[in-house]
Design a protein around this motif. Structure first.
Motif, PDB file in Angstrom:
ATOM      1  N   VAL A   1       0.865  -1.176   0.000  1.00  0.00           N
ATOM      2  CA  VAL A   1       0.000   0.000   0.000  1.00  0.00           C
ATOM      3  C   VAL A   1       0.904   1.230   0.000  1.00  0.00           C
ATOM      4  O   VAL A   1       1.651   1.444   0.951  1.00  0.00           O
ATOM      5  N   GLN A   2       0.831   2.012  -1.058  1.00  0.00           N
ATOM      6  CA  GLN A   2       1.733   3.138  -1.241  1.00  0.00           C
ATOM      7  C   GLN A   2       1.040   4.452  -0.907  1.00  0.00           C
ATOM      8  O   GLN A   2       0.060   4.814  -1.550  1.00  0.00           O
ATOM      9  N   THR A   3       1.535   5.173   0.112  1.00  0.00           N
ATOM     10  CA  THR A   3       1.085   6.556   0.291  1.00  0.00           C
ATOM     11  C   THR A   3       1.718   7.379  -0.817  1.00  0.00           C
ATOM     12  O   THR A   3       2.913   7.290  -1.071  1.00  0.00           O
ATOM     13  N   GLY A   4       0.912   8.199  -1.474  1.00  0.00           N
ATOM     14  CA  GLY A   4       1.394   8.858  -2.671  1.00  0.00           C
ATOM     15  C   GLY A   4       1.345   7.874  -3.830  1.00  0.00           C
ATOM     16  O   GLY A   4       0.474   7.003  -3.892  1.00  0.00           O
ATOM     17  N   THR A   5       2.292   7.998  -4.742  1.00  0.00           N
ATOM     18  CA  THR A   5       2.316   7.124  -5.912  1.00  0.00           C
ATOM     19  C   THR A   5       3.623   6.348  -5.965  1.00  0.00           C
ATOM     20  O   THR A   5       4.649   6.786  -5.441  1.00  0.00           O
ATOM     21  N   ALA A   6       3.570   5.203  -6.614  1.00  0.00           N
ATOM     22  CA  ALA A   6       4.746   4.339  -6.707  1.00  0.00           C
ATOM     23  C   ALA A   6       5.733   4.821  -7.759  1.00  0.00           C
ATOM     24  O   ALA A   6       6.910   4.472  -7.717  1.00  0.00           O
ATOM     25  N   GLY A   7       5.267   5.630  -8.699  1.00  0.00           N
ATOM     26  CA  GLY A   7       6.147   6.134  -9.746  1.00  0.00           C
ATOM     27  C   GLY A   7       6.272   5.171 -10.906  1.00  0.00           C
ATOM     28  O   GLY A   7       5.798   4.026 -10.861  1.00  0.00           O
ATOM     29  N   ALA A   8       6.901   5.642 -11.965  1.00  0.00           N
ATOM     30  CA  ALA A   8       7.117   4.811 -13.145  1.00  0.00           C
ATOM     31  C   ALA A   8       8.049   3.659 -12.794  1.00  0.00           C
ATOM     32  O   ALA A   8       8.969   3.822 -11.986  1.00  0.00           O
ATOM     33  N   PRO A   9       7.837   2.473 -13.385  1.00  0.00           N
ATOM     34  CA  PRO A   9       8.657   1.302 -13.023  1.00  0.00           C
ATOM     35  C   PRO A   9      10.155   1.550 -13.106  1.00  0.00           C
ATOM     36  O   PRO A   9      10.917   1.075 -12.259  1.00  0.00           O
ATOM     37  N   GLU A  10      10.598   2.312 -14.111  1.00  0.00           N
ATOM     38  CA  GLU A  10      12.039   2.481 -14.308  1.00  0.00           C
ATOM     39  C   GLU A  10      12.676   3.421 -13.290  1.00  0.00           C
ATOM     40  O   GLU A  10      13.901   3.452 -13.150  1.00  0.00           O
ATOM     41  N   THR A  11      11.874   4.217 -12.572  1.00  0.00           N
ATOM     42  CA  THR A  11      12.431   5.144 -11.581  1.00  0.00           C
ATOM     43  C   THR A  11      11.887   4.897 -10.182  1.00  0.00           C
ATOM     44  O   THR A  11      12.218   5.628  -9.251  1.00  0.00           O
ATOM     45  N   SER A  12      11.077   3.881  -9.997  1.00  0.00           N
ATOM     46  CA  SER A  12      10.388   3.672  -8.730  1.00  0.00           C
ATOM     47  C   SER A  12      11.313   3.118  -7.659  1.00  0.00           C
ATOM     48  O   SER A  12      12.304   2.430  -7.952  1.00  0.00           O
ATOM     49  N   HIS A  13      10.965   3.388  -6.403  1.00  0.00           N
ATOM     50  CA  HIS A  13      11.655   2.790  -5.252  1.00  0.00           C
ATOM     51  C   HIS A  13      11.184   1.366  -5.013  1.00  0.00           C
ATOM     52  O   HIS A  13      11.735   0.661  -4.171  1.00  0.00           O
ATOM     53  N   ILE A  14      10.149   0.940  -5.732  1.00  0.00           N
ATOM     54  CA  ILE A  14       9.619  -0.423  -5.635  1.00  0.00           C
ATOM     55  C   ILE A  14      10.035  -1.198  -6.877  1.00  0.00           C
ATOM     56  O   ILE A  14       9.874  -0.707  -8.005  1.00  0.00           O
ATOM     57  N   ASP A  15      10.557  -2.394  -6.682  1.00  0.00           N
ATOM     58  CA  ASP A  15      10.849  -3.270  -7.829  1.00  0.00           C
ATOM     59  C   ASP A  15       9.512  -3.839  -8.308  1.00  0.00           C
ATOM     60  O   ASP A  15       9.048  -4.871  -7.826  1.00  0.00           O
ATOM     61  N   GLN A  16       8.897  -3.125  -9.234  1.00  0.00           N
ATOM     62  CA  GLN A  16       7.554  -3.481  -9.650  1.00  0.00           C
ATOM     63  C   GLN A  16       7.523  -4.790 -10.435  1.00  0.00           C
ATOM     64  O   GLN A  16       6.553  -5.546 -10.354  1.00  0.00           O
ATOM     65  N   ALA A  17       8.575  -5.082 -11.176  1.00  0.00           N
ATOM     66  CA  ALA A  17       8.643  -6.354 -11.898  1.00  0.00           C
ATOM     67  C   ALA A  17       8.699  -7.522 -10.927  1.00  0.00           C
ATOM     68  O   ALA A  17       8.045  -8.558 -11.139  1.00  0.00           O
ATOM     69  N   ALA A  18       9.475  -7.352  -9.840  1.00  0.00           N
ATOM     70  CA  ALA A  18       9.568  -8.412  -8.833  1.00  0.00           C
ATOM     71  C   ALA A  18       8.222  -8.616  -8.145  1.00  0.00           C
ATOM     72  O   ALA A  18       7.835  -9.756  -7.841  1.00  0.00           O
ATOM     73  N   CYS A  19       7.489  -7.535  -7.907  1.00  0.00           N
ATOM     74  CA  CYS A  19       6.152  -7.651  -7.310  1.00  0.00           C
ATOM     75  C   CYS A  19       5.217  -8.418  -8.240  1.00  0.00           C
ATOM     76  O   CYS A  19       4.477  -9.316  -7.817  1.00  0.00           O
ATOM     77  N   ALA A  20       5.245  -8.050  -9.521  1.00  0.00           N
ATOM     78  CA  ALA A  20       4.371  -8.711 -10.487  1.00  0.00           C
ATOM     79  C   ALA A  20       4.692 -10.194 -10.584  1.00  0.00           C
ATOM     80  O   ALA A  20       3.776 -11.044 -10.653  1.00  0.00           O
ATOM     81  N   ALA A  21       5.979 -10.540 -10.562  1.00  0.00           N
ATOM     82  CA  ALA A  21       6.378 -11.940 -10.668  1.00  0.00           C
ATOM     83  C   ALA A  21       5.908 -12.762  -9.474  1.00  0.00           C
ATOM     84  O   ALA A  21       5.677 -13.972  -9.591  1.00  0.00           O
ATOM     85  N   ARG A  22       5.737 -12.118  -8.322  1.00  0.00           N
ATOM     86  CA  ARG A  22       5.323 -12.809  -7.109  1.00  0.00           C
ATOM     87  C   ARG A  22       3.821 -12.648  -6.836  1.00  0.00           C
ATOM     88  O   ARG A  22       3.340 -13.096  -5.795  1.00  0.00           O
TER      89      ARG A  22
END
Length: 324
Positions: A77-98
Motif C-alpha cells: 500500500v503506497q502513500t502517494g504514488t509508486a512512480g514509473a517502473p524504471e524510476t520507482s523505489h519499488i521493484d515493480q517487476a519483482a512484485c508482479a512476478a510474485r
C-alpha cells in the motif's frame, strides 16, 4: 490479517485520524508500526508473516531481495504514488512476478511541498540558518565561516522548471513577494504560462541564464531523470540559487557538487538527497553553500492525513474486492 506500516520514525502515524479510522474498520487486524530507518534485520524478521505493507512515501526501497524475506506478502500500500517502473523505489517487476499487488493512494494538493520550497528560498537568500547558529553560539551578526550579507528576493527573477500544480503555487508566492516569474517546460507548462500570464522563457537555456532563483518541479520519469546537466548549471549566475525539493535524480549525478565548486550557481537549497537518509555532514555538500532540510516537504499533519487517508481508503476497497 497482518499489516505493517514502515518508516514511521517520528512516531506520527498512530496520532492520525486516518489511522484511528483504519483501526476501527479493521478491529481484528494485527497492525505493526516500524519506526526505525533503514530496516534492520530484526525489523525484517518482524515482517516475515506480514500480508500487507504500508509505505511512507519513498523512504524504503522494496527490492526483490526484501520481497524474498516476506513470503506472506500479498500487497504493498503506497502513500502517494509508486512512480514509473524504471524510476520507482519499488521493484515493480519483482512484485508482479510474485503476484504482489501495488495499491496507490494518490498525491496531495502540493501546498506542503510548495511551502517548504518557499521556506528554503527565503532561508537561503536571507542566510537565516547561519544567523540562527550565530545566536545559538552567543554571537551577534557573526557567521562561521563568514557567509556575507543576505539578499531580498524582491525584484529578482524566479525561474520555475516545470509549471504544474506546485510550480503554479510557487509562481503565486513569488509574485506576492515582488519577483518576476519565468517558466519553462513541455507543452503543458507552456499552455499554463499563457493561461496564468507569466513569462515563458525564450528557451530552456535562457531559463538557466536569467534566473536568480531557479526551482525544479518536474515529474520524475525516464525523460526527466538526470536531465539537469553540468552544462545547464554552468549557465547560471554566480549569484544564483538552485532549489530542488522534487527528486534528487532530476540532476545529473555529481553535477551540482561540481557546479557549486565552480561557483555557478553560487548556492543551492535542497530538501531531497541521494542515498537518504543523509546522516553525515560531509556527505551533504560539506563546505559548500547549501541550505538543506531532511526531505520534509510532505512531513506535516494535514499532508499525512491526506496521504495516509487516501492510501487506507484504497486499501479497504482492495480488501472488499479481494478479501483473501
Amino acid at each position: 490479517m497482518t499489516i505493517a506500516i514502515l518508516d514511521d520514525y517520528q512516531k506520527l502515524v498512530p496520532e492520525l485520524e486516518a489511522f484511528k479510522s483504519l483501526r476501527q474498520r479493521l478491529p481484528h487486524a494485527d497492525i505493526r508500526i516500524i519506526d526505525s530507518m533503514p530496516l534492520a534485520a530484526a525489523d525484517i524478521h518482524r515482517l516475515a508473516d506480514v500480508q500487507y505493507l504500508v509505505l511512507t512515501r519513498e523512504r524504503s526501497r522494496i527490492t526483490a531481495g526484501l520481497l524474498d524475506e516476506l513470503p506472506s506478502l500479498r500487497a504493498i500500500v503506497q502513500t502517494g504514488t509508486a512512480g514509473a517502473p524504471e524510476t520507482s523505489h519499488i521493484d515493480q517487476a519483482a512484485c508482479a512476478a510474485r503476484g504482489i499487488a501495488i495499491i496507490e493512494g494518490g498525491g496531495s494538493d502540493g501546498h506542503s511541498a510548495a511551502e517548504i520550497t518557499w521556506a528554503l528560498i527565503l532561508n537561503a537568500r536571507r542566510k537565516v540558518p547561519e544567523y540562527m547558529a550565530s545566536m545559538a553560539r552567543g554571537e551577534w551578526h557573526k557567521t562561521n565561516p563568514p557567509v556575507g550579507i543576505g539578499q531580498s528576493v524582491q525584484g529578482q527573477t524566479l525561474g520555475i522548471l516545470g509549471y504544474g500544480r506546485i510550480g503554479r503555487l510557487l509562481g503565486q508566492y513569488g509574485r506576492a513577494f515582488g519577483m518576476e516569474i519565468l517558466v519553462w517546460g513541455r507543452e503543458r507548462t507552456q499552455a499554463a504560462a499563457r493561461e496564468t500570464g507569466v513569462e515563458l522563457a525564450e528557451s530552456r537555456e535562457a531559463l538557466f541564464r536569467r534566473s536568480d532563483v531557479l526551482t525544479l518541479h518536474m515529474r520524475m520519469n525516464e525523460s526527466s531523470r538526470h536531465s539537469v546537466k553540468r552544462s545547464d548549471l554552468a549557465l547560471m549566475k554566480p549569484t544564483a540559487l538552485l532549489v530542488n525539493t522534487s527528486r534528487p535524480g532530476l540532476i545529473e549525478p555529481g553535477a551540482l557538487r561540481d557546479a557549486l565548486k565552480m561557483g555557478r550557481p553560487g548556492a543551492a537549497a535542497l530538501d531531497v538527497h541521494d542515498d537518504e537518509p543523509v546522516l553525515s555532514p560531509d556527505a551533504l555538500y560539506g563546505g559548500l553553500n547549501v541550505t538543506a532540510t531532511p526531505h520534509i516537504g510532505f512531513v506535516e499533519k494535514s499532508s499525512y492525513e491526506v496521504l495516509f487517508g487516501a492510501a487506507f481508503e484504497r486499501f479497504l476497497q482492495f480488501l472488499e474486492q479481494d478479501p483473501g
